[in-house]
Motif scaffolding. Structure first.
Motif, PDB file in Angstrom:
ATOM      1  N   MET A   1       0.802  -1.140  -0.086  1.00 37.75           N
ATOM      2  CA  MET A   1       0.067  -0.024   0.149  1.00 37.75           C
ATOM      3  C   MET A   1       0.987   1.266   0.122  1.00 37.75           C
ATOM      4  N   ILE A   2       1.860   1.247   0.830  1.00 33.68           N
ATOM      5  CA  ILE A   2       2.481   2.437   1.182  1.00 33.68           C
ATOM      6  C   ILE A   2       3.456   2.638  -0.242  1.00 33.68           C
ATOM      7  N   VAL A   3       4.200   1.491  -0.691  1.00 32.95           N
ATOM      8  CA  VAL A   3       5.030   1.684  -2.068  1.00 32.95           C
ATOM      9  C   VAL A   3       3.895   2.048  -3.125  1.00 32.95           C
ATOM     10  N   GLY A   4       2.831   1.419  -3.117  1.00 34.99           N
ATOM     11  CA  GLY A   4       1.942   1.987  -4.291  1.00 34.99           C
ATOM     12  C   GLY A   4       1.739   3.364  -4.359  1.00 34.99           C
ATOM     13  N   LEU A   5       1.401   3.989  -3.137  1.00 38.51           N
ATOM     14  CA  LEU A   5       1.388   5.583  -3.036  1.00 38.51           C
ATOM     15  C   LEU A   5       2.660   6.260  -3.707  1.00 38.51           C
ATOM     16  N   LEU A   6       3.860   5.907  -3.244  1.00 37.16           N
ATOM     17  CA  LEU A   6       5.182   6.164  -3.873  1.00 37.16           C
ATOM     18  C   LEU A   6       4.958   6.038  -5.325  1.00 37.16           C
ATOM     19  N   GLU A   7       4.692   4.995  -5.814  1.00 38.01           N
ATOM     20  CA  GLU A   7       4.798   4.764  -7.303  1.00 38.01           C
ATOM     21  C   GLU A   7       3.918   5.442  -7.846  1.00 38.01           C
ATOM     22  N   GLN A  14       5.929  13.195   1.983  1.00 39.51           N
ATOM     23  CA  GLN A  14       4.462  13.385   2.385  1.00 39.51           C
ATOM     24  C   GLN A  14       3.938  12.214   2.892  1.00 39.51           C
ATOM     25  N   VAL A  15       4.111  10.928   2.131  1.00 42.45           N
ATOM     26  CA  VAL A  15       3.579   9.646   2.517  1.00 42.45           C
ATOM     27  C   VAL A  15       3.788   9.342   4.297  1.00 42.45           C
ATOM     28  N   ALA A  16       5.230   9.807   4.508  1.00 42.97           N
ATOM     29  CA  ALA A  16       5.837   9.442   5.846  1.00 42.97           C
ATOM     30  C   ALA A  16       5.073  10.415   6.813  1.00 42.97           C
ATOM     31  N   GLU A  17       4.730  11.532   6.463  1.00 42.78           N
ATOM     32  CA  GLU A  17       3.800  12.471   7.540  1.00 42.78           C
ATOM     33  C   GLU A  17       2.612  11.975   7.474  1.00 42.78           C
ATOM     34  N   ASP A  18       1.906  11.571   6.384  1.00 41.32           N
ATOM     35  CA  ASP A  18       0.409  11.345   6.502  1.00 41.32           C
ATOM     36  C   ASP A  18       0.240   9.952   7.144  1.00 41.32           C
ATOM     37  N   TYR A  19       1.302   9.136   7.372  1.00 37.68           N
ATOM     38  CA  TYR A  19       1.192   7.746   8.180  1.00 37.68           C
ATOM     39  C   TYR A  19       1.792   7.570   9.320  1.00 37.68           C
ATOM     40  N   GLY A  20       2.740   8.637   9.644  1.00 40.19           N
ATOM     41  CA  GLY A  20       3.418   8.847  10.944  1.00 40.19           C
ATOM     42  C   GLY A  20       4.702   7.744  10.932  1.00 40.19           C
ATOM     43  N   LEU A  21       5.248   7.455   9.768  1.00 40.07           N
ATOM     44  CA  LEU A  21       6.214   6.732   9.476  1.00 40.07           C
ATOM     45  C   LEU A  21       7.683   7.494   9.207  1.00 40.07           C
ATOM     46  N   SER A  22       8.850   7.058   9.328  1.00 42.90           N
ATOM     47  CA  SER A  22      10.127   7.844   8.701  1.00 42.90           C
ATOM     48  C   SER A  22      10.006   7.563   7.096  1.00 42.90           C
ATOM     49  N   ALA A  23      10.574   8.774   6.648  1.00 42.25           N
ATOM     50  CA  ALA A  23      10.851   8.658   5.191  1.00 42.25           C
ATOM     51  C   ALA A  23      11.914   7.798   4.655  1.00 42.25           C
ATOM     52  N   SER A  24      12.716   7.261   5.631  1.00 41.75           N
ATOM     53  CA  SER A  24      13.917   6.553   5.246  1.00 41.75           C
ATOM     54  C   SER A  24      13.313   5.403   5.059  1.00 41.75           C
ATOM     55  N   MET A  25      12.537   4.967   6.071  1.00 43.00           N
ATOM     56  CA  MET A  25      11.910   3.631   6.114  1.00 43.00           C
ATOM     57  C   MET A  25      10.954   3.220   4.866  1.00 43.00           C
ATOM     58  N   ILE A  26      10.222   4.336   4.373  1.00 42.82           N
ATOM     59  CA  ILE A  26       9.426   4.092   3.382  1.00 42.82           C
ATOM     60  C   ILE A  26      10.213   3.890   2.402  1.00 42.82           C
ATOM     61  N   ARG A  27      11.425   4.939   2.122  1.00 42.26           N
ATOM     62  CA  ARG A  27      12.426   4.673   0.906  1.00 42.26           C
ATOM     63  C   ARG A  27      12.821   3.214   0.846  1.00 42.26           C
ATOM     64  N   ARG A  28      13.216   2.743   1.997  1.00 43.18           N
ATOM     65  CA  ARG A  28      13.971   1.325   1.978  1.00 43.18           C
ATOM     66  C   ARG A  28      12.778   0.348   1.424  1.00 43.18           C
ATOM     67  N   TRP A  29      11.594   0.654   1.993  1.00 36.44           N
ATOM     68  CA  TRP A  29      10.378  -0.407   1.447  1.00 36.44           C
ATOM     69  C   TRP A  29      10.412  -0.288  -0.162  1.00 36.44           C
TER      70      TRP A  29
END
Length: 97
Positions: A1-7, A14-29
């Motif tokens: 789901m999160i990766v889909g938003l990035l794609e 922005q995705v990190a802020e919306d879901y309360g996650l770190s941007a580096s974690m999202i980039r790693r995913w």
């Protein structure tokens, strides 16, 4: 789901802020999903290949067999001490009667 938003074009920050996650974690995913690695399944367990599942099953069976052998050794020791008689001798890991 999160990766889909990035794609879909949303920035990682922005995705990190919306879901309360770190941007580096999202980039790693995103990097892991592109790299062909097995992604996190969301259930606390990584996806396993059939070979890995078989290895886990065999390791579990081995642990259980070893535990059963230890229990049997202790039971033999207890029963042979109660009445003071031995029904055999222990050679290696086999009882000889």
């Amino acid at each position: 789901m999160i990766v889909g938003l990035l794609e879909s074009g949303q920035p990682a920050r922005q995705v990190a802020e919306d879901y309360g996650l770190s941007a580096s974690m999202i980039r790693r995913w995103r990097r892991e999903s592109r790299g062909g690695k097995e992604a996190f399944t969301g259930k606390g367990v990584a996806s396993l290949t059939p070979e890995q599942k078989k290895i886990q099953q065999l390791e579990k069976e081995l642990r259980e067999s070893r535990m059963e052998a230890e229990i049997l050794k202790k039971a033999i020791g207890i029963f042979s001490q109660k009445d003071g008689t031995n029904t055999g001798i222990l050679l290696g890991k086999c009882w000889v009667v």
